[in-house]
Design a protein around this motif. Structure first.
Motif, PDB file in Angstrom:
ATOM      1  N   VAL A  14      27.505 180.505  57.588  1.00  0.00           N
ATOM      2  CA  VAL A  14      26.154 180.714  56.910  1.00  0.00           C
ATOM      3  C   VAL A  14      25.695 182.064  55.771  1.00  0.00           C
ATOM      4  N   ASP A  15      26.859 183.188  56.522  1.00  0.00           N
ATOM      5  CA  ASP A  15      26.377 184.727  56.418  1.00  0.00           C
ATOM      6  C   ASP A  15      27.213 184.540  54.774  1.00  0.00           C
ATOM      7  N   GLN A  16      28.419 183.843  54.829  1.00  0.00           N
ATOM      8  CA  GLN A  16      29.241 184.347  53.323  1.00  0.00           C
ATOM      9  C   GLN A  16      28.218 183.090  52.303  1.00  0.00           C
ATOM     10  N   LEU A  17      27.114 181.624  52.516  1.00  0.00           N
ATOM     11  CA  LEU A  17      27.092 181.401  52.349  1.00  0.00           C
ATOM     12  C   LEU A  17      25.743 182.358  51.432  1.00  0.00           C
ATOM     13  N   ASN A  18      24.679 182.786  51.976  1.00  0.00           N
ATOM     14  CA  ASN A  18      24.253 184.455  51.915  1.00  0.00           C
ATOM     15  C   ASN A  18      24.316 185.175  50.480  1.00  0.00           C
ATOM     16  N   ARG A  19      25.557 185.934  51.717  1.00  0.00           N
ATOM     17  CA  ARG A  19      26.243 186.683  49.832  1.00  0.00           C
ATOM     18  C   ARG A  19      26.774 185.902  48.289  1.00  0.00           C
ATOM     19  N   LEU A  20      26.866 184.380  48.600  1.00  0.00           N
ATOM     20  CA  LEU A  20      27.125 183.747  47.674  1.00  0.00           C
ATOM     21  C   LEU A  20      25.616 183.869  46.420  1.00  0.00           C
ATOM     22  N   MET A  21      24.533 183.879  47.627  1.00  0.00           N
ATOM     23  CA  MET A  21      23.663 183.712  46.626  1.00  0.00           C
ATOM     24  C   MET A  21      22.851 184.796  46.612  1.00  0.00           C
ATOM     25  N   ASP A  22      22.644 185.969  47.034  1.00  0.00           N
ATOM     26  CA  ASP A  22      22.440 187.532  46.410  1.00  0.00           C
ATOM     27  C   ASP A  22      23.719 187.473  45.059  1.00  0.00           C
ATOM     28  N   ASP A  23      24.579 187.100  44.756  1.00  0.00           N
ATOM     29  CA  ASP A  23      25.918 187.267  44.416  1.00  0.00           C
ATOM     30  C   ASP A  23      25.478 186.758  42.586  1.00  0.00           C
ATOM     31  N   TRP A  24      24.549 184.994  43.356  1.00  0.00           N
ATOM     32  CA  TRP A  24      24.444 184.327  42.046  1.00  0.00           C
ATOM     33  C   TRP A  24      22.951 184.853  41.544  1.00  0.00           C
ATOM     34  N   VAL A  25      22.313 185.547  42.043  1.00  0.00           N
ATOM     35  CA  VAL A  25      20.584 185.961  41.880  1.00  0.00           C
ATOM     36  C   VAL A  25      20.631 187.336  40.939  1.00  0.00           C
ATOM     37  N   VAL A  26      22.594 187.983  41.786  1.00  0.00           N
ATOM     38  CA  VAL A  26      22.518 189.165  40.133  1.00  0.00           C
ATOM     39  C   VAL A  26      22.777 188.768  38.978  1.00  0.00           C
ATOM     40  N   ALA A  27      23.984 187.612  39.480  1.00  0.00           N
ATOM     41  CA  ALA A  27      24.728 187.285  38.257  1.00  0.00           C
ATOM     42  C   ALA A  27      23.361 186.855  36.420  1.00  0.00           C
ATOM     43  N   THR A  28      22.961 185.458  37.245  1.00  0.00           N
ATOM     44  CA  THR A  28      21.992 185.342  36.263  1.00  0.00           C
ATOM     45  C   THR A  28      21.061 186.679  36.109  1.00  0.00           C
ATOM     46  N   GLN A  29      20.709 186.953  36.838  1.00  0.00           N
ATOM     47  CA  GLN A  29      18.985 188.009  36.202  1.00  0.00           C
ATOM     48  C   GLN A  29      18.912 187.880  34.700  1.00  0.00           C
ATOM     49  N   GLY A  30      18.142 187.340  34.330  1.00  0.00           N
ATOM     50  CA  GLY A  30      18.166 187.209  32.647  1.00  0.00           C
ATOM     51  C   GLY A  30      18.386 186.254  31.982  1.00  0.00           C
ATOM     52  N   LYS A  31      18.727 184.951  32.855  1.00  0.00           N
ATOM     53  CA  LYS A  31      19.216 184.226  32.416  1.00  0.00           C
ATOM     54  C   LYS A  31      18.944 182.906  32.987  1.00  0.00           C
ATOM     55  N   ARG A  32      19.144 182.924  34.550  1.00  0.00           N
ATOM     56  CA  ARG A  32      18.642 181.632  35.227  1.00  0.00           C
ATOM     57  C   ARG A  32      17.103 181.308  35.108  1.00  0.00           C
ATOM     58  N   THR A  33      17.087 180.140  35.147  1.00  0.00           N
ATOM     59  CA  THR A  33      15.810 179.090  34.831  1.00  0.00           C
ATOM     60  C   THR A  33      15.038 178.852  36.783  1.00  0.00           C
ATOM     61  N   ALA A  34      15.616 179.053  37.378  1.00  0.00           N
ATOM     62  CA  ALA A  34      15.242 178.666  38.882  1.00  0.00           C
ATOM     63  C   ALA A  34      14.166 179.458  38.458  1.00  0.00           C
ATOM     64  N   THR A  35      12.803 179.055  39.721  1.00  0.00           N
ATOM     65  CA  THR A  35      12.148 179.508  40.219  1.00  0.00           C
ATOM     66  C   THR A  35      11.496 180.305  41.735  1.00  0.00           C
ATOM     67  N   HIS A  36      12.560 179.306  42.045  1.00  0.00           N
ATOM     68  CA  HIS A  36      12.875 179.499  43.352  1.00  0.00           C
ATOM     69  C   HIS A  36      13.460 178.611  44.394  1.00  0.00           C
ATOM     70  N   ALA A  37      14.044 179.986  45.106  1.00  0.00           N
ATOM     71  CA  ALA A  37      15.285 178.930  46.111  1.00  0.00           C
ATOM     72  C   ALA A  37      14.697 179.146  47.657  1.00  0.00           C
ATOM     73  N   ILE A  38      15.689 178.734  48.125  1.00  0.00           N
ATOM     74  CA  ILE A  38      15.190 178.568  50.256  1.00  0.00           C
ATOM     75  C   ILE A  38      16.593 177.989  50.988  1.00  0.00           C
ATOM     76  N   VAL A  39      17.282 179.187  51.762  1.00  0.00           N
ATOM     77  CA  VAL A  39      18.051 178.269  52.302  1.00  0.00           C
ATOM     78  C   VAL A  39      17.380 178.087  53.795  1.00  0.00           C
ATOM     79  N   GLY A  40      17.945 177.043  54.375  1.00  0.00           N
ATOM     80  CA  GLY A  40      17.845 176.371  55.494  1.00  0.00           C
ATOM     81  C   GLY A  40      18.554 176.013  56.243  1.00  0.00           C
ATOM     82  N   ARG A  41      18.917 176.474  57.485  1.00  0.00           N
ATOM     83  CA  ARG A  41      19.608 175.898  58.672  1.00  0.00           C
ATOM     84  C   ARG A  41      19.366 175.274  60.072  1.00  0.00           C
TER      85      ARG A  41
END
Length: 231
Positions: A14-41
């Motif tokens: 799960v920690d790797q998925l969280n790191r990937l989410m962090d990477d995606w948030v940074v990489a898509t800054q100014g481009k993404r159209t998503a408004t809200h994201a939640i990860v649940g276990r």
């Protein structure tokens, strides 16, 4: 129509998925159209993880999916999962934010319909109010009703909620108000002047009631309209 995508996967990392989410948030800054994201276990299965992503519409979600950054992160996500994730695409047909409904009812009925006793039903028994325009910045509901009643008697204000944002147990509102100075206010005799202004209110909700509120109004602007200060 709001669109929600559920991404369901199995992973022991799960920690790797969280790191990937962090990477995606940074990489898509100014481009993404998503408004809200939640990860649940899943409480009953620690390897079962669900990601929920919200978009303004299905069309906006497709734009997001076509980003090269999204494709790259998705490939890394698949590698971190125990098998291919599954997707559920949902058009939102009902979205009730109950704390927002509670606060809107407070404005509509307690303030605009001048029904202060309803606040006893809408607020908790240990309600606290914070408003620098009142005699104390920390007061209970009984005192707040009394002092707000003096304002209502003086101006018969009508509040319009221009924006309302909810997060967790907190609701924040951008407000405008209109009224007429027909009663005594802070020692000033009625001027019969129309008044208007802006304000903000933040509410903390608990168990379906309002437990605490912070208010800020343009009091200086109000006093200028009454002729107390020169503009």
């Amino acid at each position: 129509m709001t669109f929600v995508q559920l991404i369901d996967c199995k992973t022991s990392n799960v920690d790797q998925l969280n790191r990937l989410m962090d990477d995606w948030v940074v990489a898509t800054q100014g481009k993404r159209t998503a408004t809200h994201a939640i990860v649940g276990r899943d409480r009953s299965d620690s390897t079962h993880v669900v990601e929920i992503v919200e978009f303004p519409s299905h069309e906006e979600a497709m734009k997001n999916s076509n980003l090269p950054e999204t494709n790259r992160i998705f490939e890394e996500m698949v590698a971190a999962c125990d098998g291919m994730p599954t997707f559920t695409d949902l058009d939102v047909v009902r979205d009730e934010q109950l704390n927002k409904l509670l606060c809107q009812r407070f404005f509509d009925e307690v303030v605009n319909n001048n029904n202060p006793d309803l606040a006893d039903e809408l607020c908790t028994a240990d309600y606290r109010e914070h408003d620098p325009s009142l005699s104390s910045y920390d007061m209970d509901l009984t005192q707040a009703k009394r002092e707000k009643g003096e304002i209502t008697d003086a101006f018969s204000p009508r509040i319009t909620v221009e924006d309302m944002i909810a997060e967790g147990d907190t609701v924040t509102c951008r407000l405008t108000f209109q009224g007429k100075h027909t009663g005594a206010y802070q020692g000033m005799e009625p001027t019969n002047k129309d008044v208007s202004g802006t304000g903000h209110a933040t509410f903390r909700c608990k168990d379906g009631r309002i437990a605490e509120a912070w208010w800020n109004w343009d009091n200086l602007g109000l006093l200028r309209q009454l002729g107390v200060f020169e503009a």
